[in-house]
Design a protein around this motif. Structure first.
Motif, PDB file in Angstrom:
ATOM      1  N   ILE A 224       0.859  -1.175   0.000  1.00 35.20           N
ATOM      2  CA  ILE A 224       0.000   0.000   0.000  1.00 35.20           C
ATOM      3  C   ILE A 224       0.899   1.230   0.000  1.00 35.20           C
ATOM      4  CG2 ILE A 224      -1.786   1.267   1.251  1.00 35.20           C
ATOM      5  CD1 ILE A 224      -2.624  -1.520   2.398  1.00 35.20           C
ATOM      6  N   GLN A 225       0.669   2.110  -0.943  1.00 35.26           N
ATOM      7  CA  GLN A 225       1.503   3.289  -1.151  1.00 35.26           C
ATOM      8  C   GLN A 225       1.575   4.152   0.113  1.00 35.26           C
ATOM      9  OE1 GLN A 225       0.648   6.805  -2.001  1.00 35.26           O
ATOM     10  NE2 GLN A 225       1.889   7.239  -3.797  1.00 35.26           N
ATOM     11  N   THR A 226       2.700   4.803   0.315  1.00 33.92           N
ATOM     12  CA  THR A 226       2.920   5.566   1.541  1.00 33.92           C
ATOM     13  C   THR A 226       1.885   6.671   1.743  1.00 33.92           C
ATOM     14  OG1 THR A 226       4.541   6.934   0.392  1.00 33.92           O
ATOM     15  CG2 THR A 226       5.389   5.071   1.640  1.00 33.92           C
ATOM     16  N   GLU A 227       1.416   7.298   0.670  1.00 32.49           N
ATOM     17  CA  GLU A 227       0.423   8.368   0.830  1.00 32.49           C
ATOM     18  C   GLU A 227      -0.886   7.820   1.392  1.00 32.49           C
ATOM     19  OE1 GLU A 227      -1.357  11.770   1.407  1.00 32.49           O
ATOM     20  OE2 GLU A 227       0.775  11.568   0.925  1.00 32.49           O
ATOM     21  N   ALA A 228      -1.259   6.598   1.023  1.00 35.37           N
ATOM     22  CA  ALA A 228      -2.467   5.985   1.582  1.00 35.37           C
ATOM     23  C   ALA A 228      -2.283   5.745   3.081  1.00 35.37           C
ATOM     24  CB  ALA A 228      -2.797   4.684   0.862  1.00 35.37           C
ATOM     25  N   CYS A 229      -1.080   5.383   3.478  1.00 38.67           N
ATOM     26  CA  CYS A 229      -0.799   5.197   4.911  1.00 38.67           C
ATOM     27  C   CYS A 229      -0.895   6.526   5.655  1.00 38.67           C
ATOM     28  CB  CYS A 229       0.577   4.579   5.102  1.00 38.67           C
ATOM     29  SG  CYS A 229       0.705   2.905   4.456  1.00 38.67           S
ATOM     30  N   ARG A 230      -0.366   7.587   5.038  1.00 33.34           N
ATOM     31  CA  ARG A 230      -0.471   8.917   5.657  1.00 33.34           C
ATOM     32  C   ARG A 230      -1.933   9.349   5.777  1.00 33.34           C
ATOM     33  NH1 ARG A 230       3.756  10.160   1.803  1.00 33.34           N
ATOM     34  NH2 ARG A 230       5.743   9.917   2.858  1.00 33.34           N
ATOM     35  N   GLU A 231      -2.716   9.050   4.732  1.00 30.90           N
ATOM     36  CA  GLU A 231      -4.146   9.370   4.771  1.00 30.90           C
ATOM     37  C   GLU A 231      -4.812   8.669   5.947  1.00 30.90           C
ATOM     38  OE1 GLU A 231      -8.088   8.124   2.255  1.00 30.90           O
ATOM     39  OE2 GLU A 231      -6.304   8.603   1.092  1.00 30.90           O
ATOM     40  N   TYR A 232      -4.468   7.414   6.144  1.00 35.39           N
ATOM     41  CA  TYR A 232      -5.045   6.649   7.260  1.00 35.39           C
ATOM     42  C   TYR A 232      -4.665   7.284   8.599  1.00 35.39           C
ATOM     43  CZ  TYR A 232      -6.199   2.929  10.450  1.00 35.39           C
ATOM     44  OH  TYR A 232      -6.730   2.219  11.490  1.00 35.39           O
ATOM     45  N   MET A 233      -3.412   7.707   8.711  1.00 37.70           N
ATOM     46  CA  MET A 233      -2.955   8.317   9.969  1.00 37.70           C
ATOM     47  C   MET A 233      -3.657   9.658  10.207  1.00 37.70           C
ATOM     48  SD  MET A 233      -0.115   6.541  11.221  1.00 37.70           S
ATOM     49  CE  MET A 233       1.516   7.211  11.291  1.00 37.70           C
ATOM     50  N   ARG A 234      -3.904  10.435   9.142  1.00 34.41           N
ATOM     51  CA  ARG A 234      -4.559  11.744   9.282  1.00 34.41           C
ATOM     52  C   ARG A 234      -6.040  11.613   9.604  1.00 34.41           C
ATOM     53  NH1 ARG A 234      -1.629  13.056   4.508  1.00 34.41           N
ATOM     54  NH2 ARG A 234      -3.504  12.600   3.307  1.00 34.41           N
ATOM     55  N   THR A 235      -6.708  10.654   8.960  1.00 35.24           N
ATOM     56  CA  THR A 235      -8.176  10.609   9.026  1.00 35.24           C
ATOM     57  C   THR A 235      -8.729   9.392   9.759  1.00 35.24           C
ATOM     58  OG1 THR A 235      -8.391   9.421   6.933  1.00 35.24           O
ATOM     59  CG2 THR A 235      -8.302  11.843   6.833  1.00 35.24           C
ATOM     60  N   ASN A 236      -7.850   8.505  10.186  1.00 42.66           N
ATOM     61  CA  ASN A 236      -8.257   7.258  10.830  1.00 42.66           C
ATOM     62  C   ASN A 236      -9.111   6.402   9.887  1.00 42.66           C
ATOM     63  OD1 ASN A 236      -8.059   5.463  12.952  1.00 42.66           O
ATOM     64  ND2 ASN A 236      -9.959   6.161  13.900  1.00 42.66           N
ATOM     65  N   GLY A 237      -8.817   6.484   8.601  1.00 38.99           N
ATOM     66  CA  GLY A 237      -9.517   5.700   7.590  1.00 38.99           C
ATOM     67  C   GLY A 237      -8.914   5.979   6.232  1.00 38.99           C
ATOM     68  N   VAL A 238      -9.387   5.265   5.241  1.00 42.92           N
ATOM     69  CA  VAL A 238      -8.908   5.476   3.875  1.00 42.92           C
ATOM     70  C   VAL A 238     -10.091   5.758   2.963  1.00 42.92           C
ATOM     71  CG1 VAL A 238      -6.804   4.093   4.115  1.00 42.92           C
ATOM     72  CG2 VAL A 238      -8.914   2.991   3.363  1.00 42.92           C
ATOM     73  N   SER A 239      -9.788   6.338   1.815  1.00 39.47           N
ATOM     74  CA  SER A 239     -10.837   6.687   0.855  1.00 39.47           C
ATOM     75  C   SER A 239     -11.431   5.429   0.222  1.00 39.47           C
ATOM     76  CB  SER A 239     -10.257   7.580  -0.237  1.00 39.47           C
ATOM     77  OG  SER A 239      -9.346   6.844  -1.031  1.00 39.47           O
ATOM     78  N   ALA A 240     -12.558   5.623  -0.416  1.00 40.10           N
ATOM     79  CA  ALA A 240     -13.216   4.522  -1.125  1.00 40.10           C
ATOM     80  C   ALA A 240     -12.314   3.993  -2.242  1.00 40.10           C
ATOM     81  CB  ALA A 240     -14.555   4.978  -1.690  1.00 40.10           C
ATOM     82  N   GLU A 241     -11.516   4.873  -2.861  1.00 34.39           N
ATOM     83  CA  GLU A 241     -10.618   4.441  -3.936  1.00 34.39           C
ATOM     84  C   GLU A 241      -9.511   3.537  -3.395  1.00 34.39           C
ATOM     85  OE1 GLU A 241      -8.979   3.773  -7.611  1.00 34.39           O
ATOM     86  OE2 GLU A 241     -10.958   4.489  -7.061  1.00 34.39           O
ATOM     87  N   VAL A 242      -8.973   3.861  -2.246  1.00 35.31           N
ATOM     88  CA  VAL A 242      -7.953   2.996  -1.638  1.00 35.31           C
ATOM     89  C   VAL A 242      -8.573   1.646  -1.299  1.00 35.31           C
ATOM     90  CG1 VAL A 242      -6.382   2.693   0.312  1.00 35.31           C
ATOM     91  CG2 VAL A 242      -6.575   4.932  -0.779  1.00 35.31           C
ATOM     92  N   GLU A 243      -9.763   1.664  -0.724  1.00 33.12           N
ATOM     93  CA  GLU A 243     -10.474   0.414  -0.405  1.00 33.12           C
ATOM     94  C   GLU A 243     -10.688  -0.425  -1.661  1.00 33.12           C
ATOM     95  OE1 GLU A 243     -11.665  -1.173   2.265  1.00 33.12           O
ATOM     96  OE2 GLU A 243     -11.264   0.331   3.805  1.00 33.12           O
ATOM     97  N   ARG A 244     -11.118   0.218  -2.745  1.00 34.75           N
ATOM     98  CA  ARG A 244     -11.372  -0.488  -4.005  1.00 34.75           C
ATOM     99  C   ARG A 244     -10.102  -1.134  -4.519  1.00 34.75           C
ATOM    100  NH1 ARG A 244     -10.516  -0.462  -8.953  1.00 34.75           N
ATOM    101  NH2 ARG A 244      -9.344   1.484  -8.982  1.00 34.75           N
ATOM    102  N   GLN A 245      -8.997  -0.396  -4.478  1.00 38.13           N
ATOM    103  CA  GLN A 245      -7.739  -0.936  -4.963  1.00 38.13           C
ATOM    104  C   GLN A 245      -7.218  -2.064  -4.061  1.00 38.13           C
ATOM    105  OE1 GLN A 245      -4.749   1.980  -6.097  1.00 38.13           O
ATOM    106  NE2 GLN A 245      -6.338   3.363  -6.862  1.00 38.13           N
ATOM    107  N   MET A 246      -7.428  -1.961  -2.754  1.00 36.03           N
ATOM    108  CA  MET A 246      -7.016  -3.053  -1.857  1.00 36.03           C
ATOM    109  C   MET A 246      -7.839  -4.305  -2.129  1.00 36.03           C
ATOM    110  SD  MET A 246      -6.021  -1.338   1.819  1.00 36.03           S
ATOM    111  CE  MET A 246      -7.653  -0.755   2.197  1.00 36.03           C
ATOM    112  N   ASP A 247      -9.138  -4.145  -2.337  1.00 35.43           N
ATOM    113  CA  ASP A 247     -10.001  -5.291  -2.651  1.00 35.43           C
ATOM    114  C   ASP A 247      -9.570  -5.964  -3.950  1.00 35.43           C
ATOM    115  OD1 ASP A 247     -11.474  -4.882  -0.346  1.00 35.43           O
ATOM    116  OD2 ASP A 247     -13.127  -3.854  -1.375  1.00 35.43           O
ATOM    117  N   ALA A 248      -9.232  -5.158  -4.965  1.00 35.87           N
ATOM    118  CA  ALA A 248      -8.790  -5.711  -6.250  1.00 35.87           C
ATOM    119  C   ALA A 248      -7.456  -6.450  -6.088  1.00 35.87           C
ATOM    120  CB  ALA A 248      -8.657  -4.603  -7.289  1.00 35.87           C
ATOM    121  N   ALA A 249      -6.550  -5.897  -5.291  1.00 28.48           N
ATOM    122  CA  ALA A 249      -5.257  -6.547  -5.062  1.00 28.48           C
ATOM    123  C   ALA A 249      -5.432  -7.853  -4.293  1.00 28.48           C
ATOM    124  CB  ALA A 249      -4.317  -5.610  -4.321  1.00 28.48           C
TER     125      ALA A 249
END
Length: 98
Positions: free
Chosen positions: A64-89
């Motif tokens: 998972i790309q570092t910016e997605a990790c930073r997003e999680y740390m900032r917002t305590n969650g990830v965007s729907a696009e990150v979720e979609r890409q994790m599900d596809a992976a």
């Protein structure tokens, strides 16, 4: 002599904008990333991608790309696009494992 620069038109939108890539898969002899992507994948992710590209035996997975990790740390969650890409992976990983 005076140099000129052409500026983009204002008021136009890029309607074919591609979503950012947050999840990089590796396995089956192929990797989405490479060893030069340490800023995006972190050291371990870039190393796993490079070893996969070099045909070394690496179990399949994804980074998972570092910016997605930073997003999680900032917002305590990830965007729907990150979720979609994790599900596809994860689906791709399941397919590789059989």
């Amino acid at each position: 002599m005076m140099a000129t620069q052409t500026l983009p038109e204002t008021g136009t939108e890029n309607t074919t904008r591609k979503a950012a890539k947050y999840v990089f898969s590796f396995g089956g002899g192929k990797a989405d990333g490479n060893g030069k992507m340490k800023d995006d994948l972190g050291g371990k992710g870039a190393g796993l991608a490079e070893m996969t590209n070099a045909a070394l035996p690496v179990p399949p997975g994804f980074t998972i790309q570092t910016e997605a990790c930073r997003e999680y740390m900032r917002t305590n969650g990830v965007s729907a696009e990150v979720e979609r890409q994790m599900d596809a992976a994860l689906k791709q990983l399941e397919d590789l494992q059989g």
